[in-house]
Write an enzyme that holds these catalytic residues in place. Structure first.
Site, PDB file in Angstrom:
ATOM      1  N   ASP A  19       0.732  -1.358   0.044  1.00 49.92           N
ATOM      2  CA  ASP A  19      -0.035   0.144   0.109  1.00 49.92           C
ATOM      3  C   ASP A  19       0.866   1.232   0.069  1.00 49.92           C
ATOM      4  OD1 ASP A  19      -2.182  -1.831   0.412  1.00 49.92           O
ATOM      5  OD2 ASP A  19      -2.045  -1.656   2.595  1.00 49.92           O
ATOM      6  N   GLU A 226     -11.343   0.011  -3.660  1.00 52.64           N
ATOM      7  CA  GLU A 226     -10.602   0.495  -2.529  1.00 52.64           C
ATOM      8  C   GLU A 226      -9.307   1.446  -3.061  1.00 52.64           C
ATOM      9  OE1 GLU A 226      -9.506  -2.912  -0.228  1.00 52.64           O
ATOM     10  OE2 GLU A 226      -8.213  -3.543  -1.717  1.00 52.64           O
TER      11      GLU A 226
HETATM   12  O1  FUB Z   1      -3.450  -3.474   3.295  1.00 54.64           O
HETATM   13  C1  FUB Z   1      -4.756  -3.759   3.801  1.00 54.64           C
HETATM   14  C2  FUB Z   1      -5.455  -3.504   2.616  1.00 54.64           C
HETATM   15  O2  FUB Z   1      -5.378  -4.389   1.458  1.00 54.64           O
HETATM   16  C3  FUB Z   1      -5.562  -2.003   2.299  1.00 54.64           C
HETATM   17  O3  FUB Z   1      -6.259  -1.210   3.097  1.00 54.64           O
HETATM   18  C4  FUB Z   1      -6.135  -2.292   0.714  1.00 54.64           C
HETATM   19  O4  FUB Z   1      -6.371  -1.131  -0.129  1.00 54.64           O
HETATM   20  C5  FUB Z   1      -5.621  -3.383   0.130  1.00 54.64           C
HETATM   21  O5  FUB Z   1      -4.333  -3.216   0.039  1.00 54.64           O
END
Ligand code: FUB
Length: 329
Positions: A19, A226
């Site tokens: 991330d 997301e």
């Molecule tokens: O790293 C945890 C979660 O996985 C993140 O918040 C999302 O964007 C995905 O990458």
């Protein structure tokens, strides 16, 4: 002796990182990643395998130098309101202060977004007592515009709980919209001058197709899942994000930082592992995509590694699609 970084290779191999939010601060590239834990417990759709407890900040003098791990910058035990799962963070600079924005579950298991501050881009960061009032879900990304207004974009489906907030309050059993209805968009809120609260009620961003029609929930190749990121190029705002179930990083463009954004195309084809998450930054005269994959762990979804590659625009402002395992820049 630490080796120089290379495009499409893990920035660091002594810890798992994911991330990546990259920014140029004080003439260097600083990367704010999640710090994946090296455990072997099973995975599920709720993301319980992403058990992260702290953040490390990384930095690069340039794109061909060793990557420095500045050590632990913030730990969940030092965040009064948080209980677990320090997911994808971002950072911003304003008021002579560095701000780390991060999601975590509160003591009721609900994802909220918090802020921590430091005088140094590498931290250590000191967390505020409480999460940002009115914040929810995950993956905050902060964009400071040329007029100094700061916006935070956030939200993630499934484990990120975005669909549970459609009525404005947390409904633990709520599901996403019907496939034939408009998909849920990311959320945007302008930040107050001190960067610690929302200036206004957060609002949902609309992502539309070339005819101005909302992208529908069933359109999993284009709908928001997301990991939002906003950058500005030639006066236009580019909103990029993960499509989740189809594992792409895609983008949409607007003349306004709060949208609506018109869908344009794919930036990054699927990487190894379920999740894909990115950031885009200009450093000197080039643009770079920071992303993660699971190649270092042979595909274990929660043991990811941050990488970068050059990102190129076409003359018309569209972004060239990147194959993470194709011809290397
Ligand atoms: O790293 C945890 C979660 O996985 C993140 O918040 C999302 O964007 C995905 O990458």
């Amino acid at each position: 002796m630490t080796e120089n970084v290379k495009p499409n290779q893990p920035l660091v191999t002594h810890i798992f990182t994911a991330d990546p939010s990259a920014h140029v601060f004080e003439g260097k590239v600083y990367i704010y990643p999640s710090h994946d834990l090296d455990h072997n417990e099973p995975s599920n759709d709720n993301g319980d395998q992403y058990k992260m407890k702290d953040y490390h900040v990384l930095s690069l003098e340039d794109m061909n130098s060793p990557c420095v791990d500045h050590g632990q910058a913030l730990h969940v035990d030092d965040i009064p309101w948080a209980s677990r799962q320090l997911w994808a963070p971002d950072a911003a600079y304003k008021n002579n202060t560095y701000y780390l924005f991060f999601p975590a579950r509160d003591h009721d298991g609900i994802f909220r977004i918090g802020v921590a501050t430091s005088a140094n881009p590498a931290g250590p960061f000191k967390a505020e007592e409480n999460y940002i009032p009115g914040s929810f879900s995950i993956d905050p990304a902060v964009f400071v515009d040329d007029d100094d207004k700061a916006y935070v974009y956030f939200g993630g489906l499934w484990g990120g709980q975005l669909e549970k907030w459609q009525t404005g309050t947390f409904k633990p059993d709520a599901e996403g919209p019907d496939p034939s209805e408009p998909a849920l968009g990311p959320i945007v809120a302008e930040l107050s001058d001190d960067m610690l609260t929302f200036r206004q009620e957060p609002k949902e961003i609309s992502i539309v197709d070339e005819n101005g029609n909302p992208i529908l929930a069933r359109d999993e190749d284009r709908r928001y899942f997301e990991g939002p990121w906003v950058h500005k190029y030639n006066g236009l705002y580019y909103l990029s994000y993960s499509t989740g179930t189809t594992h792409k990083i895609v983008y949409a463009v607007s003349e306004n930082p709060e949208g609506p954004f018109e869908f344009k195309g794919t930036i990054l084809k699927p990487v190894t592992g379920w999740t894909t998450h990115h950031s885009i930054v200009q450093f000197r005269d080039k643009w770079y995509l920071f992303y993660h994959d699971c190649s270092l762990s042979d595909g274990v979804d929660h043991k990811r590694s941050v990488k970068f590659t050059e990102l190129k625009y076409n003359e018309d402002g569209t972004i060239q699609t990147i194959d993470p395992y194709g011809d290397q820049v």
